[in-house]
Design a protein around this motif. Sequence first.
Motif, short mmCIF file in Angstrom:
data_model
loop_
_atom_site.label_atom_id
_atom_site.label_comp_id
_atom_site.label_asym_id
_atom_site.label_seq_id
_atom_site.Cartn_x
_atom_site.Cartn_y
_atom_site.Cartn_z
N GLU A 47 0.83 -1.21 0.00
CA GLU A 47 0.00 0.00 0.00
C GLU A 47 0.87 1.26 0.00
N LEU A 48 1.97 1.23 0.73
CA LEU A 48 2.89 2.36 0.75
C LEU A 48 3.49 2.59 -0.64
N PHE A 49 3.89 1.51 -1.30
CA PHE A 49 4.43 1.60 -2.67
C PHE A 49 3.45 2.36 -3.57
N TYR A 50 2.18 1.99 -3.51
CA TYR A 50 1.19 2.63 -4.37
C TYR A 50 0.88 4.07 -3.94
N ALA A 51 1.10 4.40 -2.69
CA ALA A 51 0.93 5.79 -2.24
C ALA A 51 2.10 6.66 -2.69
N VAL A 52 3.27 6.05 -2.84
CA VAL A 52 4.48 6.78 -3.19
C VAL A 52 4.65 6.94 -4.69
N PHE A 53 4.51 5.84 -5.42
CA PHE A 53 4.82 5.82 -6.84
C PHE A 53 3.54 6.00 -7.65
N THR A 54 3.15 7.26 -7.82
CA THR A 54 1.89 7.59 -8.48
C THR A 54 2.07 8.14 -9.89
N ASP A 55 3.32 8.30 -10.33
CA ASP A 55 3.53 8.88 -11.66
C ASP A 55 3.04 7.91 -12.74
N PRO A 56 2.66 8.44 -13.90
CA PRO A 56 2.09 7.58 -14.95
C PRO A 56 3.01 6.44 -15.40
N GLY A 57 4.31 6.67 -15.43
CA GLY A 57 5.24 5.62 -15.86
C GLY A 57 5.21 4.42 -14.93
N MET A 58 5.27 4.66 -13.62
CA MET A 58 5.24 3.56 -12.66
C MET A 58 3.87 2.89 -12.65
N ARG A 59 2.81 3.67 -12.77
CA ARG A 59 1.47 3.08 -12.80
C ARG A 59 1.25 2.26 -14.07
N HIS A 60 1.96 2.61 -15.13
CA HIS A 60 1.89 1.78 -16.33
C HIS A 60 2.53 0.42 -16.06
N LEU A 61 3.71 0.42 -15.43
CA LEU A 61 4.41 -0.83 -15.14
C LEU A 61 3.73 -1.62 -14.03
N PHE A 62 3.24 -0.92 -13.02
CA PHE A 62 2.59 -1.55 -11.86
C PHE A 62 1.17 -0.99 -11.73
N PRO A 63 0.25 -1.45 -12.56
CA PRO A 63 -1.12 -0.91 -12.51
C PRO A 63 -1.73 -1.09 -11.11
N ASP A 64 -2.56 -0.15 -10.75
CA ASP A 64 -3.20 -0.16 -9.43
C ASP A 64 -4.44 -1.07 -9.49
N THR A 65 -4.16 -2.39 -9.59
CA THR A 65 -5.23 -3.39 -9.67
C THR A 65 -5.07 -4.37 -8.51
N PRO A 66 -6.13 -5.03 -8.11
CA PRO A 66 -6.00 -6.04 -7.04
C PRO A 66 -4.98 -7.13 -7.38
N GLY A 67 -4.95 -7.56 -8.63
CA GLY A 67 -4.01 -8.61 -9.03
C GLY A 67 -2.56 -8.17 -8.90
N THR A 68 -2.27 -6.93 -9.31
CA THR A 68 -0.90 -6.43 -9.21
C THR A 68 -0.53 -6.19 -7.75
N HIS A 69 -1.45 -5.70 -6.94
CA HIS A 69 -1.17 -5.54 -5.50
C HIS A 69 -0.82 -6.90 -4.90
N GLN A 70 -1.60 -7.92 -5.22
CA GLN A 70 -1.36 -9.26 -4.69
C GLN A 70 0.00 -9.77 -5.17
N TRP A 71 0.31 -9.55 -6.45
CA TRP A 71 1.60 -9.98 -7.00
C TRP A 71 2.75 -9.29 -6.27
N PHE A 72 2.64 -7.97 -6.06
CA PHE A 72 3.70 -7.21 -5.40
C PHE A 72 3.92 -7.71 -3.97
N THR A 73 2.84 -7.92 -3.24
CA THR A 73 2.94 -8.43 -1.87
C THR A 73 3.57 -9.82 -1.86
N ALA A 74 3.10 -10.69 -2.72
CA ALA A 74 3.63 -12.06 -2.77
C ALA A 74 5.10 -12.08 -3.18
N THR A 75 5.47 -11.23 -4.12
CA THR A 75 6.87 -11.16 -4.57
C THR A 75 7.79 -10.78 -3.42
#
Length: 184
Positions: free
Chosen positions: A21-49
């Motif tokens: 959740e902190l990652f998504y609060a910090v990295f809000t620029d369009p480039g990072m959101r393109h690579l790490f979309p703010d979706t439940p699946g990507t959140h789950q992937w990031f946490t699991a990774t």
Amino acid sequence: MSTPPLVLQPATLEDMPAITELFYAVFTDPGMRHLFPDTPGTHQWFTATNHTDMLTKPYQKYLKVIDPSTVDAQGRARIAAYAKWDLAMADERGPRFPPWHSDMPQHDCDTFFGKLESERKRVMGDRKHYYLDMLGTHPDYRCRGAGTMLVRWGCELADREGVLADPPESAEVSSMARGLENRG
């Protein structure tokens, strides 16, 4: 009224959802959101990774800076910032990420992170070094020294062990570190 001091601690497995959740609060620029979309699946992937890395890659050190004056319903202090330091030899690291989640643009992720890795190899070669893989400070805690604490942790460890910390020739890393030092 003075601001309560922040505290540097090792991150735990239980911290991984909050770090996502902190990652998504910090990295809000369009480039990072393109690579790490703010979706439940990507959140789950990031946490699991990150969870898997903590369990299987002991050379990766996750740190957090907490605000002990702010606690959640479970009594845990709010995470103000976090960092991931990679202390492995270059040939020990292996892939930085597992396969990308289907919500992520796989080709763009491979290209972006491949360029970062090739640039690090170009600058550092085979020299032993500690690599600041990730650093993020929640917007509510900027300019309070959290980033400085996280950078200093790895730099002091590298100094004690006679190892380089991050690519010293990298203008991006140097300017980031100078900016953190200037803000305290």
